[in-house]
Every structure is written in structure tokens, then in C-alpha cells.
Design a protein around this motif. Structure first.
Motif, PDB file in Angstrom:
ATOM      1  N   ARG A  66       0.844  -1.213   0.000  1.00  0.00           N
ATOM      2  CA  ARG A  66       0.000   0.000   0.000  1.00  0.00           C
ATOM      3  C   ARG A  66       0.872   1.253   0.000  1.00  0.00           C
ATOM      4  O   ARG A  66       1.302   1.751   1.055  1.00  0.00           O
ATOM      5  CB  ARG A  66      -0.905   0.005   1.230  1.00  0.00           C
ATOM      6  N   HIS A  88      -6.493  -5.132 -10.062  1.00  0.00           N
ATOM      7  CA  HIS A  88      -5.355  -4.432 -10.652  1.00  0.00           C
ATOM      8  C   HIS A  88      -4.286  -5.361 -11.228  1.00  0.00           C
ATOM      9  O   HIS A  88      -3.136  -4.949 -11.422  1.00  0.00           O
ATOM     10  CB  HIS A  88      -4.706  -3.479  -9.637  1.00  0.00           C
ATOM     11  N   ARG A  92       1.914  -6.301  -9.766  1.00  0.00           N
ATOM     12  CA  ARG A  92       2.345  -5.699  -8.490  1.00  0.00           C
ATOM     13  C   ARG A  92       2.501  -6.735  -7.369  1.00  0.00           C
ATOM     14  O   ARG A  92       3.009  -6.434  -6.300  1.00  0.00           O
ATOM     15  CB  ARG A  92       1.371  -4.595  -8.068  1.00  0.00           C
ATOM     16  N   TYR A 164       0.901   6.942  -5.230  1.00  0.00           N
ATOM     17  CA  TYR A 164       0.459   7.542  -3.954  1.00  0.00           C
ATOM     18  C   TYR A 164       1.385   8.715  -3.646  1.00  0.00           C
ATOM     19  O   TYR A 164       2.551   8.520  -3.300  1.00  0.00           O
ATOM     20  CB  TYR A 164       0.561   6.527  -2.820  1.00  0.00           C
ATOM     21  N   GLN A 186     -16.394   6.609 -10.424  1.00  0.00           N
ATOM     22  CA  GLN A 186     -16.446   5.148 -10.177  1.00  0.00           C
ATOM     23  C   GLN A 186     -17.414   4.811  -9.044  1.00  0.00           C
ATOM     24  O   GLN A 186     -17.799   3.674  -8.855  1.00  0.00           O
ATOM     25  CB  GLN A 186     -15.041   4.637  -9.832  1.00  0.00           C
ATOM     26  N   ASP A 205     -13.173   8.952  -6.492  1.00  0.00           N
ATOM     27  CA  ASP A 205     -12.622   7.850  -7.280  1.00  0.00           C
ATOM     28  C   ASP A 205     -13.070   8.071  -8.726  1.00  0.00           C
ATOM     29  O   ASP A 205     -14.183   7.722  -9.096  1.00  0.00           O
ATOM     30  CB  ASP A 205     -13.165   6.521  -6.741  1.00  0.00           C
ATOM     31  N   VAL A 236      -6.498   8.500 -13.125  1.00  0.00           N
ATOM     32  CA  VAL A 236      -7.421   8.190 -12.034  1.00  0.00           C
ATOM     33  C   VAL A 236      -7.040   9.074 -10.858  1.00  0.00           C
ATOM     34  O   VAL A 236      -5.848   9.214 -10.544  1.00  0.00           O
ATOM     35  CB  VAL A 236      -7.317   6.701 -11.625  1.00  0.00           C
ATOM     36  N   TRP A 238      -7.858   9.454  -6.835  1.00  0.00           N
ATOM     37  CA  TRP A 238      -8.480   8.665  -5.770  1.00  0.00           C
ATOM     38  C   TRP A 238      -8.022   9.132  -4.399  1.00  0.00           C
ATOM     39  O   TRP A 238      -6.829   9.372  -4.177  1.00  0.00           O
ATOM     40  CB  TRP A 238      -8.135   7.175  -5.919  1.00  0.00           C
ATOM     41  N   LEU A 248     -10.142  -0.620   4.362  1.00  0.00           N
ATOM     42  CA  LEU A 248      -8.920  -1.081   3.682  1.00  0.00           C
ATOM     43  C   LEU A 248      -8.079  -1.991   4.566  1.00  0.00           C
ATOM     44  O   LEU A 248      -7.522  -2.978   4.109  1.00  0.00           O
ATOM     45  CB  LEU A 248      -8.088   0.133   3.223  1.00  0.00           C
ATOM     46  N   GLU A 263      -3.180   8.709 -10.929  1.00  0.00           N
ATOM     47  CA  GLU A 263      -2.721   7.460 -11.546  1.00  0.00           C
ATOM     48  C   GLU A 263      -2.801   7.555 -13.075  1.00  0.00           C
ATOM     49  O   GLU A 263      -3.898   7.596 -13.634  1.00  0.00           O
ATOM     50  CB  GLU A 263      -3.589   6.308 -11.037  1.00  0.00           C
TER      51      GLU A 263
HETATM   52  O1  TA6 Z   1      -7.382   4.097  -7.316  1.00  0.00           O
HETATM   53  C1  TA6 Z   1      -8.536   3.617  -7.848  1.00  0.00           C
HETATM   54  C2  TA6 Z   1      -8.911   2.263  -7.260  1.00  0.00           C
HETATM   55  O2  TA6 Z   1      -9.367   1.427  -8.295  1.00  0.00           O
HETATM   56  C3  TA6 Z   1      -9.967   2.466  -6.169  1.00  0.00           C
HETATM   57  O3  TA6 Z   1     -11.232   2.056  -6.618  1.00  0.00           O
HETATM   58  C4  TA6 Z   1      -9.448   1.621  -5.008  1.00  0.00           C
HETATM   59  O4  TA6 Z   1      -9.920   0.293  -5.099  1.00  0.00           O
HETATM   60  C5  TA6 Z   1      -7.947   1.718  -5.223  1.00  0.00           C
HETATM   61  O5  TA6 Z   1      -7.792   1.590  -6.631  1.00  0.00           O
HETATM   62  C6  TA6 Z   1      -7.111   0.756  -4.393  1.00  0.00           C
HETATM   63  O6  TA6 Z   1      -7.162  -0.525  -4.908  1.00  0.00           O
HETATM   64  P1  TA6 Z   1      -6.311  -1.669  -4.123  1.00  0.00           P
HETATM   65  O7  TA6 Z   1      -6.595  -2.939  -4.845  1.00  0.00           O
HETATM   66  O8  TA6 Z   1      -4.854  -1.268  -4.217  1.00  0.00           O
HETATM   67  O9  TA6 Z   1      -6.796  -1.632  -2.693  1.00  0.00           O
END
Ligand code: TA6
Length: 291
Positions: A66, A88, A92, A164, A186, A205, A236, A238, A248, A263
Motif C-alpha cells: 500500500r 489491478h 504488483r 500515492y 467510479q 474515485d 485516475v 483517488w 482497507l 494514476e
Molecule cells: O485508485 C482507484 C482504485 O481502483 C480504487 O477504486 C481503489 O480500489 C484503489 O484503486 C485501491 O485498490 P487496491 O486494490 O490497491 O486496494
């Protein structure tokens, strides 16, 4: 080599994360082999870290870290065909190889990481590929992604650098450069037009479309971070705000104020098609703007 150190970070449960630490006249940086993910990029001149990384991040194997700059590949968000696949994508979550590292007094260090298809990727994305991430660690942080289709058939992908950025306080942070752009919210699924600088007063988002690829993060109306992308039509924006942060689990409950994600990538309206045997490159340049 000058200013290069292998190390292992521990999380709160004692899980180890292999990293490489870099120091030169311009910066100090930490890069995890997992995801070839830069976690910290401390600018020595400005005496500030460009990036935010959660102190509560878990280093459990295959878990996304994170913070810093995770690479979302070969899909952004949920996999559109199978929601059980990792959000995603897988890039990663896997350890990459460090293929090359060199140093130049004027440019700083340059590292090249490589990820190739393997059993773990073939199970969920059955293509032969190689992706290369080059990091240039100098006055600025420059990233170059090279996606190579080594298969006999075309494939499509979406991707983003899920950066980030470290900020003082989200309440007085703005994003400049997205005015007059369409975005998909979103959270509601609705399209909107951005009229002014992006500001934050709730969970945000958004996926911006057809962007002009140059943005600034402002703190109290003053530009603090410059972002320049190449061939990345989407951005993006967020911030999880209060409730999402509580869900989270790897972010301290008050830490949502201290980062914003901007992003750059290729997400929508369509995925990037890559014919067999071809490759494609994307670039991102990030820097702390001098006081
Ligand atoms: O940054 C956009 C996003 O798709 C958000 O919807 C949120 O889910 C974030 O990514 C974090 O995703 P992750 O899988 O890293 O917790």
C-alpha cells in the motif's frame, strides 16, 4: 556500485520484503522487488519524499504493498471476466528480476526490472509476454514501461501507475490540469465534466478521459508536485476518505489525509490492443516543484 544496498523490510507481522536502497547526490530511494515498486523517493534538495507509503502495509507474499507506485497490469481495477482474479492484475504482486543498474553523476541511478510470463501468470492470463520497467532516479523520478507481446496471438491490456503522492492535508489539496475533462465517477457510474481544479471533500474515485498528460498537485494553491505522462490517455484520481479507509485495513485510520493518488495509464474507453510480436512504451515523469 556507488549508493546501492540490498535490504529487507519487516511488516508488523514479521513478513519480510526484499528491497534495494539507492542513494546519490539527488535522492534516496527504496524499491521493492515485488512489483518493481518504488516505495520512497526522497528528494535531498527539497528534503521531502515525493511518495506516501502506509506504515500498516502488509508484506505477506503476493499481497500488494500500500503506497509508492504500484503498477496495475494487465488490467486496472476488477478483471472484467472474473472478479475472483486479483484487483489491478498480477504485476504488483510478483517479484521482478533486476536486469540492470547503472549510475551517471549527472542523471543519477537507472534500474531496469523485468517480469516475464510464468506459471503464476499463465494460470490467469495465458499469454507469453515480457514487461520492463526502467526507473531513473535523479532530480526527478522517471519511469518507462515497455510491454512486449511474445505470443503468437494478439492480446489486450489496461494499466496504470497507481501513484500515492505525499501531501500535507487532502482538505487543502487540489489537482490542476484536469479542467474541462470528462470523467467517470467510479462511485456512481456516471460521467461528468470537470470545470475547475479537482478538490476533495469526500471519497473521490474518478477516471478522467483523453487527458493532456500534464498535471500539478497543489497545496494551499501552491504547486508542489509536477506530473508529466506520455501515451497515457487516462488519469485516475483517488482518495478513500474516512469510511473506505476503515475498510482497507492496511491504512492508519487518519492517514487518508496524507496522500492523494493521481494514476496515469490506459484504462478506458478501450483496452490497448498489442499484436503478436509487437511492443509498446509508456512514460511518466514526477518531480517535487522547488519551493
Ligand atoms: O485508485 C482507484 C482504485 O481502483 C480504487 O477504486 C481503489 O480500489 C484503489 O484503486 C485501491 O485498490 P487496491 O486494490 O490497491 O486496494
Amino acid at each position: 556500485m556507488h549508493g546501492v544496498l540490498e535490504n529487507t523490510l519487516q511488516d508488523q507481522e514479521g513478513n519480510g520484503l526484499r528491497i534495494i536502497e539507492i542513494e546519490n547526490d539527488f535522492c534516496k530511494a527504496k524499491i521493492a522487488y515485488r512489483g518493481a515498486q518504488i516505495l520512497s523517493f526522497y528528494n535531498k534538495v527539497q528534503q521531502k519524499d515525493l511518495l506516501w507509503c502506509s506504515e500498516k502495509s502488509s508484506f505477506k507474499p503476493q499481497k500488494a504493498i500500500r503506497g509508492g507506485i504500484p503498477l496495475c497490469f494487465p488490467w486496472f481495477g476488477a478483471n472484467k471476466n472474473n472478479v475472483d482474479l486479483p484487483a489491478h492484475g498480477f504485476a504488483r504482486n510478483l517479484d521482478w528480476q533486476l536486469a540492470n543498474i547503472d549510475f551517471d553523476a549527472q542523471q543519477g541511478h537507472r534500474l531496469k526490472f523485468v517480469l516475464q510470463d510464468q506459471a503464476a501468470t499463465r494460470q490467469i492470463w495465458d499469454y507469453a509476454f515480457q514487461i520492463e520497467l526502467e526507473l531513473q532516479l535523479g532530480q526527478a523520478l522517471k519511469l518507462k514501461l515497455n510491454v512486449m507481446n511474445l505470443d503468437q496471438q494478439a492480446f489486450e491490456f489496461t494499466f496504470a501507475w497507481h501513484s500515492y503522492f505525499a501531501i500535507q492535508d487532502i482538505h487543502h489539496t487540489q489537482i490542476n490540469g484536469l479542467q474541462d475533462h470528462q470523467f467517470l465517477d467510479q462511485l456512481t457510474g456516471k460521467m461528468h465534466q470537470q470545470t475547475s481544479r479537482v478538490q476533495f471533500d469526500q471519497e473521490t474515485d474518478r477516471i478522467y478521459q483523453q487527458t493532456q498528460q500534464s498535471y500539478q498537485i497543489l497545496d494551499q494553491q501552491k504547486a508542489i508536485i509536477g506530473i508529466q505522462s506520455k501515451d497515457c490517455p487516462n488519469v485516475v484520481v483517488w482518495n478513500p476518505w474516512v469510511e473506505k479507509t476503515q475498510r482497507l485495513g492496511d491504512v492508519a485510520l487518519d492517514a487518508w489525509r496524507k496522500f492523494v493518488c493521481v494514476e496515469c495509464g490506459q484504462i478506458m474507453p478501450e483496452a490497448k490492443q498489442l499484436p503478436a510480436g509487437q511492443s509498446i512504451q509508456f512514460e511518466l515523469e514526477l518531480q517535487i516543484i522547488a519551493e
